[in-house]
Design an enzyme around this catalytic site. Structure first.
Site, PDB file in Angstrom:
ATOM      1  N   HIS A 119       0.814  -1.217   0.000  1.00 22.19           N
ATOM      2  CA  HIS A 119       0.000   0.000   0.000  1.00 22.19           C
ATOM      3  C   HIS A 119       0.853   1.275   0.000  1.00 22.19           C
ATOM      4  CE1 HIS A 119       0.352  -0.351   4.531  1.00 22.19           C
ATOM      5  NE2 HIS A 119       0.510   0.953   4.403  1.00 22.19           N
ATOM      6  N   ASP A 151       0.347  -7.803   1.553  1.00 18.19           N
ATOM      7  CA  ASP A 151       0.659  -6.366   1.641  1.00 18.19           C
ATOM      8  C   ASP A 151       2.165  -6.142   1.690  1.00 18.19           C
ATOM      9  OD1 ASP A 151       0.173  -3.649   1.650  1.00 18.19           O
ATOM     10  OD2 ASP A 151      -0.156  -3.527   3.817  1.00 18.19           O
ATOM     11  N   SER A 227       4.677   3.470   7.108  1.00 11.87           N
ATOM     12  CA  SER A 227       4.360   2.158   6.540  1.00 11.87           C
ATOM     13  C   SER A 227       5.557   1.546   5.827  1.00 11.87           C
ATOM     14  CB  SER A 227       3.204   2.279   5.543  1.00 11.87           C
ATOM     15  OG  SER A 227       2.014   2.581   6.203  1.00 11.87           O
ATOM     16  N   GLY A 283      -7.020 -27.843  -0.753  1.00 12.74           N
ATOM     17  CA  GLY A 283      -8.139 -28.619  -1.280  1.00 12.74           C
ATOM     18  C   GLY A 283      -9.208 -28.852  -0.234  1.00 12.74           C
ATOM     19  N   LEU A 286     -11.680 -24.343   5.244  1.00 13.69           N
ATOM     20  CA  LEU A 286     -11.545 -24.329   6.694  1.00 13.69           C
ATOM     21  C   LEU A 286     -12.340 -23.176   7.284  1.00 13.69           C
ATOM     22  CD1 LEU A 286      -7.677 -24.877   7.048  1.00 13.69           C
ATOM     23  CD2 LEU A 286      -9.480 -26.614   6.910  1.00 13.69           C
TER      24      LEU A 286
END
Length: 479
Positions: A119, A151, A227, A283, A286
């Site tokens: 970002h 990110d 950041s 596969g 959850l």
């Protein structure tokens, strides 16, 4: 991810570098912690300065300048449109502006490879990136990889040589709550600043925006404007890339979050090798165990991830996982939720095998899971869309079993957005990876070929139905 309104996160970052532990940081005997006058002036000299002096050269400021196209939609004042798109405007009359931003980054190799947040460098067209070192040298940098799901972005300094100061990675799995960490950054642009704190918590997932995100939590003071910076331990090694804070005011309240270094290293290693990061295909769908599921499955604690769906002949099915199995550990690490399972499998890496402990009918069972890549989609399963329509800049896919796993989808009908290019119409309209396109106009979308054909036909008014996070939304946009 939709967060409760009380959670207001601000982007942040901290800049750090390499240092070393010195003698004064050794833990004193418990008896010495009794209140008493320091025995000498030397006892008052304990300091983080030796680490900071070696750390700061590996810290950079990242300056980003890009040309951003925005648009004003005739539907921008519609309450439903604003609720869906966050009041950021829509598809309509294009406007162009120059966007500038400041973030941070950490040099991780002597040839000038830098890690930061996606970002930080995300912008429109003609993005220009400039990095400034602690010693005031400045260089142009280019993006060599960016991964929206973590990110994380990886940059490379151009024409800079091979002798840059850099940080080494620590093993973030070795961290414990209470470990001391340092953060160095440029909060609010006031200049490089050093803060200290501890690791407050491990494996935080409440604010995760993808299935592989978990965060370290720290109380080291970090603020907006930083950041992509670093968090280091008392060995002067990188333990995390700071990404966000919890704040109701916009400033630090002692609750910050960093991406663990083991995930950062995985993304960086793949970028340096020129590979796209591949995540193991489970596969199986959850779901995190909540109180209702714990009672239904007669579990003694509200923790773990329950298998809710299995794909035939998938790695999970072949390994022997069954519907209703509750995964409680991966490679001996406790996993509290579904995000933690995916994180552990991702950082373990394709080509390896993970040992899972699952609760099945009240008993603990061990399962060896081979970590394999997802089957490659066919040529008609994925399309990059472009043109004068709402999905310009979107990469879309048929809902294959592996894609359904990746975005935790129950749907089998429709087409899912798997990526959104910065600067495109889809990005300006805030379409997101995981959005399922169900209908365009009167036509129910069955596959990407059909969607591609429909978007090639000019329309004065686009009517779109999508599903996001279990909620179906309808909107209209001018062409």
């Amino acid at each position: 991810m939709t967060m409760p309104k009380r959670f207001q996160f601000r982007a942040l970052a901290i800049l750090l570098g390499l240092g070393a532990v010195v003698g004064p940081f050794a833990a004193p005997a418990v008896e010495a912690l009794d209140r008493q006058v320091p025995p000498s002036s030397e006892a008052l000299q304990f300091s983080y300065a030796p680490i900071v002096k070696r750390a700061t050269p590996a810290v950079v400021n990242v300056y980003v300048r890009s040309r951003v196209r925005t648009s004003l939609s005739p539907f921008a004042n519609d309450p439903f449109f604003q609720r869906f798109f966050g009041g950021r405007g829509g598809f309509g009359l294009p406007q162009e502006r120059i966007q500038q931003s400041l973030g941070s980054g950490v040099i991780i190799s002597p040839d000038g490879v830098i890690v930061t947040n996606t970002h930080v460098i995300k912008g429109g067209s003609d993005t220009q990136i400039r990095v400034a070192l602690f010693d005031k040298r400045e260089y142009d940098a280019r993006i060599i990889a960016q991964d929206e799901r973590t990110d994380l972005a990886v940059l490379k300094i151009e024409k800079g040589g091979n002798d840059f100061p850099y940080l080494q990675f620590a093993n973030s799995d070795k961290l414990e709550v209470g470990d001391v960490v340092l953060a160095i950054g440029n909060p609010f642009g006031v200049g490089q600043t050093v803060t200290s704190g501890i690791i407050s918590a491990l494996a935080r997932t409440e604010m995760a925006q993808s299935d592989t995100q978990v965060f370290l939590q720290t109380d080291a003071a970090i603020n907006p404007g930083n950041s992509g910076g670093a968090l280091v331990d008392m060995n002067g090694k990188l333990v995390g890339i700071n990404t966000m804070i919890f704040s109701q005011s916009g400033g630090s309240v002692g609750i910050g979050f960093a991406i663990p270094s083991n995930l950062v290293r995985l993304v960086a290693d793949n970028a340096i090798a020129g590979r796209k990061i591949e995540r193991p295909w489970l596969g199986a769908q959850l779901e995190t165990v909540d109180r209702e599921k714990a009672q239904l499955l007669k579990l003694d604690r509200v923790s773990g991830a329950v298998v809710m769906r299995l794909t035939n002949n998938s790695p999970a099915a072949r390994a022997g996982l069954l519907l209703g199995d509750v995964i409680i550990t991966v490679d001996s690490f406790d996993v509290a939720d579904a995000h933690s399972v995916h994180y552990r499998l991702t950082t373990r890496g394709i080509g390896n095998t993970s040992r899972l402990e699952v609760i099945r009918n009240g008993r603990v069972v061990k399962v060896d899971l081979p970590l394999l890549p997802a089957p490659k989609p066919g040529k008609d399963d994925v399309r990059n869309l472009s043109g004068n329509h709402p999905f310009d800049g979107a990469r879309v896919s048929n809902i294959l079993p592996s894609v359904a796993d990746e975005f935790n989808l129950d749907e089998t009908d429709g087409v899912v957005i798997v990526a959104v290019r910065s600067g495109g119409v889809a990005a300006r309209l805030d379409f997101q990876p995981g959005d399922v396109i169900l209908q365009v106009g009167p036509d129910k979308i069955t596959d990407v070929v059909m969607l591609d054909e429909i978007t090639r036909k000019p329309q004065r008014l686009w009517s779109v139905t999508i599903k996001r996070g279990g909620r179906t939304m309808k909107l209209q946009m001018s062409g």
